[in-house]
Scaffold this motif. Structure first.
Motif, PDB file in Angstrom:
ATOM      1  N   VAL A 146       0.883  -1.142   0.025  1.00 24.90           N
ATOM      2  CA  VAL A 146       0.143  -0.029  -0.214  1.00 24.90           C
ATOM      3  C   VAL A 146       0.949   1.240   0.046  1.00 24.90           C
ATOM      4  O   VAL A 146       1.703   1.231   0.726  1.00 24.90           O
ATOM      5  N   PRO A 147       0.531   2.105  -0.680  1.00 21.87           N
ATOM      6  CA  PRO A 147       1.574   3.479  -0.975  1.00 21.87           C
ATOM      7  C   PRO A 147       1.379   4.316   0.090  1.00 21.87           C
ATOM      8  O   PRO A 147       1.776   5.448  -0.076  1.00 21.87           O
ATOM      9  N   LEU A 148       0.616   4.140   1.097  1.00 21.31           N
ATOM     10  CA  LEU A 148       0.564   4.938   2.488  1.00 21.31           C
ATOM     11  C   LEU A 148       0.544   4.264   3.532  1.00 21.31           C
ATOM     12  O   LEU A 148       0.202   2.854   3.528  1.00 21.31           O
ATOM     13  N   VAL A 149       0.711   4.921   4.552  1.00 21.57           N
ATOM     14  CA  VAL A 149       0.299   4.458   6.038  1.00 21.57           C
ATOM     15  C   VAL A 149      -0.881   4.691   6.575  1.00 21.57           C
ATOM     16  O   VAL A 149      -1.177   5.896   6.659  1.00 21.57           O
ATOM     17  N   ASN A 150      -1.597   3.891   6.952  1.00 24.05           N
ATOM     18  CA  ASN A 150      -3.077   4.084   7.296  1.00 24.05           C
ATOM     19  C   ASN A 150      -3.001   4.843   8.951  1.00 24.05           C
ATOM     20  O   ASN A 150      -2.076   4.798   9.498  1.00 24.05           O
ATOM     21  N   LEU A 151      -4.309   5.285   9.203  1.00 24.02           N
ATOM     22  CA  LEU A 151      -4.241   6.022  10.380  1.00 24.02           C
ATOM     23  C   LEU A 151      -3.840   5.513  11.883  1.00 24.02           C
ATOM     24  O   LEU A 151      -3.297   6.177  12.681  1.00 24.02           O
ATOM     25  N   ILE A 152      -4.293   4.115  11.814  1.00 24.32           N
ATOM     26  CA  ILE A 152      -4.109   3.649  12.990  1.00 24.32           C
ATOM     27  C   ILE A 152      -2.644   3.692  13.302  1.00 24.32           C
ATOM     28  O   ILE A 152      -2.098   3.689  14.369  1.00 24.32           O
ATOM     29  N   TRP A 153      -1.941   3.131  12.446  1.00 20.24           N
ATOM     30  CA  TRP A 153      -0.413   3.013  12.552  1.00 20.24           C
ATOM     31  C   TRP A 153       0.179   4.458  12.746  1.00 20.24           C
ATOM     32  O   TRP A 153       1.218   4.668  13.657  1.00 20.24           O
ATOM     33  N   ARG A 154      -0.222   5.580  12.124  1.00 18.36           N
ATOM     34  CA  ARG A 154       0.216   6.916  12.257  1.00 18.36           C
ATOM     35  C   ARG A 154      -0.274   7.336  13.821  1.00 18.36           C
ATOM     36  O   ARG A 154       0.277   8.199  14.420  1.00 18.36           O
ATOM     37  N   HIS A 155      -1.461   6.768  14.412  1.00 19.91           N
ATOM     38  CA  HIS A 155      -1.714   7.316  15.772  1.00 19.91           C
ATOM     39  C   HIS A 155      -0.567   6.427  16.717  1.00 19.91           C
ATOM     40  O   HIS A 155      -0.160   6.845  17.673  1.00 19.91           O
ATOM     41  N   LEU A 156      -0.410   4.985  16.482  1.00 21.16           N
ATOM     42  CA  LEU A 156       0.427   4.363  17.247  1.00 21.16           C
ATOM     43  C   LEU A 156       1.864   5.100  17.522  1.00 21.16           C
ATOM     44  O   LEU A 156       2.490   4.914  18.710  1.00 21.16           O
ATOM     45  N   ALA A 157       2.283   5.618  16.390  1.00 20.56           N
ATOM     46  CA  ALA A 157       3.422   6.466  16.180  1.00 20.56           C
ATOM     47  C   ALA A 157       3.675   7.660  17.345  1.00 20.56           C
ATOM     48  O   ALA A 157       4.670   8.115  17.732  1.00 20.56           O
ATOM     49  N   LEU A 216       2.657   7.346  20.578  1.00 20.16           N
ATOM     50  CA  LEU A 216       2.798   6.827  21.857  1.00 20.16           C
ATOM     51  C   LEU A 216       4.344   6.273  21.658  1.00 20.16           C
ATOM     52  O   LEU A 216       4.654   5.575  21.001  1.00 20.16           O
ATOM     53  N   PRO A 217       5.257   6.824  22.787  1.00 20.89           N
ATOM     54  CA  PRO A 217       6.626   6.566  22.713  1.00 20.89           C
ATOM     55  C   PRO A 217       6.759   5.125  22.767  1.00 20.89           C
ATOM     56  O   PRO A 217       6.346   4.415  23.748  1.00 20.89           O
ATOM     57  N   GLY A 218       7.807   4.437  21.818  1.00 20.85           N
ATOM     58  CA  GLY A 218       8.097   3.095  21.816  1.00 20.85           C
ATOM     59  C   GLY A 218       7.210   2.144  21.136  1.00 20.85           C
ATOM     60  O   GLY A 218       7.207   0.886  20.823  1.00 20.85           O
ATOM     61  N   VAL A 219       5.849   2.648  21.006  1.00 19.65           N
ATOM     62  CA  VAL A 219       4.672   1.669  20.662  1.00 19.65           C
ATOM     63  C   VAL A 219       4.733   1.118  19.163  1.00 19.65           C
ATOM     64  O   VAL A 219       4.658   0.072  18.805  1.00 19.65           O
ATOM     65  N   LEU A 220       5.159   2.043  18.437  1.00 16.98           N
ATOM     66  CA  LEU A 220       5.219   1.730  16.737  1.00 16.98           C
ATOM     67  C   LEU A 220       6.068   0.599  16.562  1.00 16.98           C
ATOM     68  O   LEU A 220       5.749  -0.384  15.854  1.00 16.98           O
ATOM     69  N   PRO A 221       7.334   0.968  17.166  1.00 15.68           N
ATOM     70  CA  PRO A 221       8.449  -0.367  16.829  1.00 15.68           C
ATOM     71  C   PRO A 221       8.004  -1.623  17.461  1.00 15.68           C
ATOM     72  O   PRO A 221       8.200  -2.885  16.743  1.00 15.68           O
ATOM     73  N   TRP A 222       7.397  -1.694  18.558  1.00 16.39           N
ATOM     74  CA  TRP A 222       6.864  -2.904  19.132  1.00 16.39           C
ATOM     75  C   TRP A 222       5.653  -3.380  18.392  1.00 16.39           C
ATOM     76  O   TRP A 222       5.679  -4.526  18.059  1.00 16.39           O
ATOM     77  N   GLY A 262       7.899  -8.651  24.994  1.00 20.37           N
ATOM     78  CA  GLY A 262       7.629  -8.294  26.481  1.00 20.37           C
ATOM     79  C   GLY A 262       6.424  -7.589  27.005  1.00 20.37           C
ATOM     80  O   GLY A 262       6.130  -7.050  28.056  1.00 20.37           O
ATOM     81  N   GLY A 263       5.486  -7.418  25.767  1.00 25.42           N
ATOM     82  CA  GLY A 263       4.291  -6.517  26.010  1.00 25.42           C
ATOM     83  C   GLY A 263       4.584  -5.261  25.712  1.00 25.42           C
ATOM     84  O   GLY A 263       5.466  -4.715  25.318  1.00 25.42           O
ATOM     85  N   VAL A 264       3.306  -4.591  25.625  1.00 24.61           N
ATOM     86  CA  VAL A 264       3.274  -2.965  25.075  1.00 24.61           C
ATOM     87  C   VAL A 264       4.495  -2.322  25.977  1.00 24.61           C
ATOM     88  O   VAL A 264       4.247  -2.347  27.227  1.00 24.61           O
ATOM     89  N   PRO A 265       5.360  -1.350  25.387  1.00 21.83           N
ATOM     90  CA  PRO A 265       6.283  -0.709  26.258  1.00 21.83           C
ATOM     91  C   PRO A 265       5.751   0.561  26.784  1.00 21.83           C
ATOM     92  O   PRO A 265       4.699   1.098  26.206  1.00 21.83           O
ATOM     93  N   GLY A 266       6.386   1.145  27.781  1.00 21.67           N
ATOM     94  CA  GLY A 266       5.912   2.283  28.358  1.00 21.67           C
ATOM     95  C   GLY A 266       4.867   2.332  28.958  1.00 21.67           C
ATOM     96  O   GLY A 266       4.126   3.637  29.159  1.00 21.67           O
TER      97      GLY A 266
END
Length: 273
Positions: free
Chosen positions: A28-39, A41-47, A236-240
């Motif tokens: 998909v040539p874009l990043v959807n809103l849910i991922w942009r929202h998770l970004a 939250l510190p540390g959450v998108l990499p997790w 180890g679960g969701v960080p932060g």
């Protein structure tokens, strides 16, 4: 208040690299809103990327989204849009390709995210895993990279009349509106204001019975999630300390926002041919 998000053009290098990986994995040539929202939250998108990467890159989600689309029945009355109705929306034959590309992009993105993030939500909530049969391979078309689409407009930058059209459509989705979510498909279609104005008439049978369409999408996604759960790597679960915030976001998006928009996108695919 609008849902917090980190847009692609504003992403720092670490987040931009994950955004690029998400685009490549989904085609998909874009990043959807849910991922942009998770970004946000510190540390959450990499997790979240590490947790879902195996399912996204291995082709399992591509197969799931194809089955998911086939399991959602659309109501009668969704006839194809003829040339006269395209003209009413201000689009001649040469101008339709970018519209079709936007619809295809959101269909793939929404189906992808509904499947894999339902699995992730169920795992975070501690729901019992259901047994799942081995899934067939994804159809070749699901592995092709979709073409680029016009940039996503910002709501505040739209002319007042166009912004009102987007907001009126978003208000039809109570679960999204309650969380400050403007469905990005509507925002993207703001490139063509006359199309936005025509859209309620084109997909009216779905909008008029949105509760049934949503529940069908949720049920189908729950079945598909069973095959994806073993592919998740929760570490180890969701960080932060963000477990509850992530679970709340995934719940809103997988039980309201995305399952509302999947039938809308599939209906548009039908009427636009």
């Amino acid at each position: 208040m609008a849902l917090a998000e980190l847009r692609e053009a504003e992403a720092p290098p670490e987040i931009a690299a994950i955004y690029a990986a998400l685009r490549e994995a989904s085609g998909v040539p874009l990043v959807n809103l849910i991922w942009r929202h998770l970004a946000t939250l510190p540390g959450v998108l990499p997790w979240a990327w590490a947790a879902t990467r195996g399912a996204l890159e291995g082709g399992a989600v591509a197969a799931a989204r194809a089955r998911l689309a086939g399991r959602i029945a659309l109501p009668d009355g969704l006839g194809p849009v003829d040339d006269a109705r395209w003209a009413e929306a201000g689009l001649d034959a040469a101008a339709r390709a970018p519209v079709l590309a936007v619809v295809a992009t959101y269909n793939r993105g929404n189906l992808t995210n509904l499947a894999v993030l339902t699995a992730l939500r169920q795992a975070l909530a501690g729901d019992a895993a259901k047994p799942a049969a081995a899934a067939p391979a994804a159809p070749p078309a699901e592995l092709q990279v979709l073409p680029a689409v016009p940039p996503l407009p910002a709501l505040g930058a739209l002319p007042d009349a166009t912004r009102a059209l987007v907001q009126a459509l978003a208000a039809r989705h109570a679960g999204a509106a309650a969380g400050g979510v403007i469905p990005s498909l509507y925002l993207h279609l703001a490139h063509w204001p006359a199309l936005l104005a025509a859209l309620p008439g084109w997909v009216g049978p779905v909008l008029d019975d949105l509760d049934a369409a949503r529940e069908a999408a949720i049920a189908a996604a729950s079945e598909e999630a069973a095959a994806l759960r073993p592919l998740l790597a929760l570490g180890g679960g969701v960080p932060g300390g963000h477990h509850q915030a992530v679970l709340a976001a995934l719940t809103r998006f997988t039980t309201a926002v995305i399952p509302d928009m999947v039938p809308i996108g599939l209906a548009l695919r039908r009427v636009l041919g």
